[in-house]
Each structure stands twice: as structure tokens, then as C-alpha cells.
Write an enzyme that holds these catalytic residues in place. Structure first.
Site, PDB file in Angstrom:
ATOM      1  N   LYS A 176      37.835  37.810  44.605  1.00 17.19           N
ATOM      2  CA  LYS A 176      35.996  38.596  44.017  1.00 17.19           C
ATOM      3  C   LYS A 176      36.327  40.291  44.985  1.00 17.19           C
ATOM      4  O   LYS A 176      36.078  39.938  45.789  1.00 17.19           O
ATOM      5  CB  LYS A 176      35.348  37.244  44.337  1.00 17.19           C
ATOM      6  CG  LYS A 176      33.682  37.833  44.395  1.00 17.19           C
ATOM      7  CD  LYS A 176      32.903  36.792  44.612  1.00 17.19           C
ATOM      8  CE  LYS A 176      31.842  37.230  44.519  1.00 17.19           C
ATOM      9  NZ  LYS A 176      30.969  38.643  45.119  1.00 17.19           N
TER      10      LYS A 176
ATOM     11  N   ARG B 204      26.299  46.026  35.238  1.00  9.80           N
ATOM     12  CA  ARG B 204      25.379  44.984  35.722  1.00  9.80           C
ATOM     13  C   ARG B 204      24.570  45.179  34.756  1.00  9.80           C
ATOM     14  O   ARG B 204      24.144  44.019  34.339  1.00  9.80           O
ATOM     15  CB  ARG B 204      25.129  44.011  36.989  1.00  9.80           C
ATOM     16  CG  ARG B 204      25.491  43.330  37.226  1.00  9.80           C
ATOM     17  CD  ARG B 204      25.449  42.153  38.838  1.00  9.80           C
ATOM     18  NE  ARG B 204      25.091  41.465  38.533  1.00  9.80           N
ATOM     19  CZ  ARG B 204      24.052  40.112  37.459  1.00  9.80           C
ATOM     20  NH1 ARG B 204      22.780  41.619  37.553  1.00  9.80           N
ATOM     21  NH2 ARG B 204      23.411  39.194  37.940  1.00  9.80           N
TER      22      ARG B 204
ATOM     23  N   GLU C 117      35.470  44.869  37.914  1.00  7.81           N
ATOM     24  CA  GLU C 117      34.773  45.509  39.130  1.00  7.81           C
ATOM     25  C   GLU C 117      35.886  47.125  39.871  1.00  7.81           C
ATOM     26  O   GLU C 117      36.651  47.643  40.324  1.00  7.81           O
ATOM     27  CB  GLU C 117      35.352  44.818  40.212  1.00  7.81           C
ATOM     28  CG  GLU C 117      33.749  44.762  41.496  1.00  7.81           C
ATOM     29  CD  GLU C 117      32.781  44.219  41.421  1.00  7.81           C
ATOM     30  OE1 GLU C 117      32.842  43.940  40.116  1.00  7.81           O
ATOM     31  OE2 GLU C 117      31.923  43.838  42.143  1.00  7.81           O
TER      32      GLU C 117
ATOM     33  N   LYS D  20      31.800  31.266  41.709  1.00  9.24           N
ATOM     34  CA  LYS D  20      31.917  31.588  43.329  1.00  9.24           C
ATOM     35  C   LYS D  20      31.603  31.369  44.464  1.00  9.24           C
ATOM     36  O   LYS D  20      31.251  30.769  44.329  1.00  9.24           O
ATOM     37  CB  LYS D  20      31.523  32.829  43.611  1.00  9.24           C
ATOM     38  CG  LYS D  20      29.536  32.947  43.152  1.00  9.24           C
ATOM     39  CD  LYS D  20      29.321  34.358  43.193  1.00  9.24           C
ATOM     40  CE  LYS D  20      27.344  33.961  42.976  1.00  9.24           C
ATOM     41  NZ  LYS D  20      26.584  35.076  42.418  1.00  9.24           N
TER      42      LYS D  20
END
Ligand code: ATP
Length: 588
Positions: A253, A273, A303, A426
Site C-alpha cells: 500500500k 481520487r 499510486e 487495508k
């Protein structure tokens, strides 16, 4: 044609209610009165807009300009208007009041239609360059002169961005389903169309003109952003694996900015986003997508992370802030270049992938990617047990990530556009705090530099001292904070201490390119201390198999020539700092 008065009346009623159901009914009424060909426009208007957000076009009228326009339309002095505005706090109210007084004496000439209002607002939004302020003012004054006081109130609020009727996107979708979609039970289908286009106006036009059949055929379109899929969060690998059916694709992540890249030929657009067009902030990322996504047409997600390209280390998220400044982007591209870590493909060459399971989408992403040092797929493993997940988590943290994204891999693991669900979970560190004290660390090794740093070091391997064992334990790799002068003098300063292999008192699992006897001490400021499977500082003292690492280290410029290697910060001190950091968080 639709009279703008019909819209203004509906607004007035909607404003008076706080109940969602009532609001929906009022909206249904309005949509039914609206001619089919302008339904999209009316939907934008009810949201106080003229286009979907991602287009980024607004009427953008400042209060000052609005006052000028009102002065012209009402025949009042600007000072009078300002006076009233101070009391009302709402340029809409003020316009209504002052025009009501005027309209008692003159009759207004023309009936305003919704089409005309929209057209003028659109013109205002598109007016740029020199003289734009004056042209906008005349356009607005013209509208106000033709408007009834009530219409003027809502026009004023719309152009200044203050309409705020509080109609949520979901309420519009409900109203569309009821008015034209055969009932509320079909909301979900219509909602999906919205989730893959982010365009309420287009969805409304399709529902009205082509009905549910049209909605079923609704397609993903390049350059229309797809609302992002979001993740739930769980605190332990056990729970995560259980929720995901015993196995998952676990990915690093990364701690950067989420980007949805749309590509068609040479044209690339990046959405944030929140689905804003952020292409201007990342010309380098645009080039990376153009050069490294092989498909002619694609929508992929990545990302975007600021990098130190010499050491290939990730920089903290904050460094992306330099991209927000309108005139600083060029400089930021040089100083804080970005890399992309791709994690999804939603559309490739005519094929909508949003309903495909994640493993299929990930494969499609990998296949379309020409991998380079600056564009890579998000690092991943297929995790089938807690131990694997835990080890990968620690590796991710050690490499500067925030934790893991754990993704379902079953048949139903579709891209849930616009939803937060349990298909993605997550797993983050449950603490984060600033390291405020500097530490003094011993240089025990170095890595060769590349590019600009060829011939000197890219990063230094730094250690704490462990007085009990009389050893030096690695705690971080640091390549930041060195001036050009530092970099020039380092090879000489350290060269004196170079040895052919790792020093016997140095504990390291990392293989440095060059080793030194522990002698040179540097003052370092880090951002935080984390558990690490790689560094040997205080190994096993917090958790078995883990040492401690200092993340985002930066040389302060202070060579601690007054300190011998044995005077460096001890491993026990780092343990204390780590514990203190945890305590601060639990108290917060
Ligand atoms: P959210 O985006 O879920 O509302 P948030 O804004 O607080 O939450 P985080 O909790 O940090 O963000 O986590 C989600 C974000 O992680 C994603 O929106 C994405 O930007 C980022 N991310 C980093 N790596 C990945 C990856 N491999 N897969 C998916 N998302 C990733």
C-alpha cells in the site's frame, strides 16, 4: 422549452424541506416537467453546476463582479448593495430584494427559459482572457435584467457557487428511477451507470431518451472518470484472510496520491481520487503513462509516489504537495520526480473490465504495461496464511509503504465503482507519529550512486551502537539531506575507512556495495520508527524476528566529529524512542 420560473419554484420548495423523500418527490415533479432534450442540463443546474465536476468548468463569479452586475441591472449604487449584503450575507437574497423594488416600477421584458439561462452560464464559464471580467459582468447583468426577483435569487446563487440545495447525487438517481426508470427498484442499475461515468447529466439523458435498456448498455468511456473503489479496514491478518476466503492478493500500500489515468493514443488525462482533473500537476506522470501503457485506449489506476531516483527510495507523501503550486510544477518535477505503481486496469482497447474479477484485471494491467524503473505494477504476493501476510506487511513497511492492500480474488471480485466494500481490505500500521529528536548514527556501509550521483554514494548504511554486545546494528539507509559539497567530500572522508568486507562488529542483513570500519558519525533526523525485518537494531527486543528502522531519514548537515563510533545513539535508546512514540499515540 422550459421556463426558468418552473425551476426557481422547484428550488424554493426543495429549499424549504429537509426530508429526503419530499425532496425526491419535488425533484421527480421537476424532471417530469422538463423536456427530454434538456434533462441533462437541468440536472446539472439543480446541483449548482453546468457540467460534471471532472470537466472543471465553473461560472466562477466573484462576489465583487456579482455586485457590479447587480448594480447595473437594478440601477443601485454598489455601496448600497454592499450595505444590504452585509445584513443578508447572501447575494441571492440581496438580488431578490433590490430587484423586487425595481420591478414594481418597470415590467420585465422577456420570459427567461432554462435553455437561455444555461446557455448564458455556459458562455460565462468559457469566457477567459483579457476583458473576461467585463464580458462576464455584462452577461450576468443581462440575465438579471430579464429575471424575476425570485429567478434572480437563484441565478445569483448559482453563478457564485452558493446554490446548495442539498440534493445528494443519490437523490437525483432515485428521482430518475422513479420518473423515468420504471420505479425506485431500478435505482441500482442507474447508479452503476453513474458510478462508471461520474456524469449525472449523461446518465439522466440516457434514462430519459433510451430507458432502462439504454442504461443496461451504458459503457465506460475514456476521459470520463470511474468513481473509485474503496477499501474497508481490518486490524489483523487473521481477520483479513478470513474475510477474503482464506487467500488474497496482497499488495504494497504505497503512500502517494491515487491516480486514474485515461489514455487514448497520445492523449492522457489524470484524475484524482476525488475525480478532479490533475493532469497539470503531473506532466511527468502523463509521459510515463503515454510511454509505458501499450494499449491504444486504457483506463488504469496507480499510486503516484515522489521518489529519490538515485536511491530508488520513496519519499514521504508530503513531497507531492509541491505539485499543488501552480508555478512550482516544473521545479518539483526535477526535485521530486514521481514513479507510478499500478494496481488496476478498468478498460483496455474497447473492453470494459470493471465486471471482471481482480486477478483478470491485474493480469490485463500487467500485460499492457511496459515496465520501467518508474512505472511498475504494485508489488504483490498471493497470501494463503497469516505468516506470509505478516512477513509481507513488514517488508512493505520497511520499504517505505503504509502497509498492505489485501484484495479478494474470487469470481465476484469485480471493481465496485463508487463503493467501499470488503473486496479490498487495508492493513495499516495502527500508529504513526513524528520522531522529534535527532539521532547520531555511524556510517558502516554505502551504496553506489546512479545518475547525478555516479561516482559518489547514493545512500549510506547507518547503524546504532549496542554497548552490551559491542556491535553496530543497522537502522536505516539514508540518501537525503546531503548538499553537493557533502557529496563531493564524502568519498574522501569515508574512503579512509573503507574495508574489503563487512566489519566484524557490524550486524547487517543488507549487502552494501562498500563497507567501512565504524568511525564517522552523522546527525540524522527521521520521521518515525517502525518494526523492520531487515534492520538489526534491537533485533528481537520488541518482537521476535524484527528489528527497528528509522523511516525517512535526513542528514541534518551536522558531522559529529566530536563523537567516536561508540558514542553514537544506542540501540536501547531507539527502543525507548519507539516505545515513547507508541505511548504518545495511545494517549492521543
Ligand atoms: P480511502 O481512499 O479508502 O477513503 P484514505 O483516503 O484514508 O481512504 P487510505 O486509508 O490510506 O486512504 O487507503 C486507500 C488508498 O490507498 C487508496 O485510495 C489508494 O490511493 C492507496 N493505495 C496505495 N496502494 C494501493 C494498492 N496497491 N491498491 C489500491 N490502493 C492503493
Amino acid at each position: 422549452m422550459l421556463d426558468y420560473a418552473v425551476i426557481a419554484d422547484a428550488y424554493e420548495k426543495i429549499e424549504a424541506t429537509t426530508k429526503r423523500l419530499e425532496m425526491t418527490d419535488l425533484l421527480v415533479d421537476l424532471l417530469k416537467k422538463t423536456p427530454k432534450n434538456i434533462i441533462g442540463k437541468v440536472v446539472y443546474l439543480t446541483q449548482g453546476k453546468i457540467y460534471p465536476d471532472f470537466v472543471g468548468l465553473e461560472t466562477g463569479v466573484a462576489e465583487k463582479l456579482a455586485i457590479k452586475a447587480l448594480a447595473r441591472a437594478s440601477g443601485r449604487k454598489e455601496s448600497e448593495i454592499e450595505e444590504d449584503l452585509k445584513k443578508s450575507g447572501d447575494i441571492g437574497e440581496t438580488a431578490q430584494k433590490l430587484l423586487a423594488k425595481k420591478k414594481q416600477v418597470t415590467f420585465f421584458q422577456k420570459t427567461l427559459t432554462a435553455e437561455h439561462v444555461y446557455e448564458v452560464l455556459d458562455k460565462m464559464a468559457k469566457t477567459t482572457g483579457s476583458g473576461a471580467v467585463d464580458s462576464k459582468m455584462s452577461l450576468l447583468a443581462g440575465l438579471l435584467s430579464d429575471a424575476s426577483p425570485k429567478e434572480a435569487k437563484y441565478i445569483m446563487r448559482t453563478v457564485t457557487g452558493n446554490l446548495r440545495l442539498g440534493i445528494a447525487d443519490m437523490t437525483v438517481l432515485d428521482a430518475l428511477a422513479i420518473a423515468y426508470g420504471g420505479g425506485k427498484e431500478n435505482r441500482e442499475l442507474i447508479e452503476r451507470a453513474y458510478n462508471i461515468s461520474s456524469d449525472l447529466g449523461r446518465v439522466a439523458s440516457v434514462v430519459v431518451e433510451r430507458g432502462l435498456e439504454g442504461i443496461k448498455k451504458f459503457q465506460v468511456v475514456v476521459f470520463e472518470p470511474i468513481r473509485p473503489m474503496l477499501a474497508e479496514r481490518l486490524g489483523s491478518p487473521e481477520e483479513i484472510l478470513e474475510k477474503l476466503g482464506g487467500k488474497c492478493i496482497a499488495e504494497y500500500k504505497y503512500d502517494g496520491e491515487r491516480i486514474q489515468a485515461h489514455k487514448k493514443g497520445d492523449k492522457v488525462v489524470l484524475f484524482s481520487r476525488r475525480l478532479e482533473n490533475i493532469s497539470d500537476q503531473y506532466p511527468d506522470a502523463i509521459e510515463l503513462v503515454r510511454d509505458n501503457v501499450k494499449a491504444e485506449e486504457a483506463i488504469v489506476e496507480a499510486e503516484c509516489v515522489a521518489m529519490d531516483l538515485e536511491t530508488d527510495e520513496m519519499l514521504p507523501f508530503q513531497e507531492l504537495m509541491h505539485r499543488r503550486r501552480k508555478y512550482g510544477v516544473e521545479a518539483a518535477m526535477v526535485e521530486y520526480p514521481v514513479s507510478l505503481f499500478m494496481f488496476d486496469a478498468l478498460y483496455i482497447d474497447g473492453k470494459d473490465l470493471t465486471l471482471e474479477p481482480y486477478p483478470v484485471r491485474r493480469k490485463a494491467m500487467e500485460n499492457t504495461l511496459k515496465e520501467s524503473i518508474r512505472v511498475r505494477p504494485a508489488k504483490h504476493i498471493i497470501a494463503r496464511n497469516v505468516k506470509q501476510l505478516e512477513a509481507f506487511f513488514e517488508e512493505a513497511i520497511e520499504n517505505g509503504c503504509e502497509g498492505l492492500m489485501c484484495k479478494a480474488m474470487g469470481k465476484d471480485s469485480v471493481y465496485q465503482a463508487g463503493a467501499r466494500g470488503w473486496l479490498w481490505i487495508k492493513y495499516k500500521r495502527d500508529y504513526k507519529s513524528e520522531m522529534t529528536d535527532t539521532v547520531d548514527l555511524v556510517v558502516v556501509g554505502a551504496f553506489h550512486g546512479r545518475g547525478k550521483r555516479a561516482g559518489t554514494y547514493g545512500a549510506l548504511l547507518l547503524a546504532t551502537y549496542n554497548p552490551e554486545a559491542d556491535t553496530f546494528e543497522t537502522v536505516t539507509k539514508c540518501g537525503t539531506g546531503f548538499t553537493d559539497k557533502d557529496l563531493e567530500s564524502l568519498p574522501e572522508m569515508l574512503g579512509k575507512h573503507e574495508i574489503p568486507r563487512k566489519h566484524s562488529r557490524v550486524q547487517s542483513t543488507l549487502e552494501a556495495d562498500v563497507w567501512f570500519e565504524p568511525a564517522v558519525v552523522l546527525e540524522i533526523l527521521g520521521a518515525e520508527i517502525t518494526l523492520s525485518p531487515i534492520h538489526t537494531c534491537a533485533m528481537d527486543s520488541i518482537r521476535k524476528g524484527s528489528g527497528l528502522a528509522i523511516r525517512f531519514p535526513r542528514f541534518t548537515g551536522n558531522y559529529r566529529k566530536d563523537k567516536a563510533a561508540e558514542d553514537a545513539t544506542t540501540s536501547a535508546e531507539v527502543v525507548e524512542m519507539y516505545r515513547g512514540q507508541l505511548k504518545k499515540i495511545s494517549e492521543a
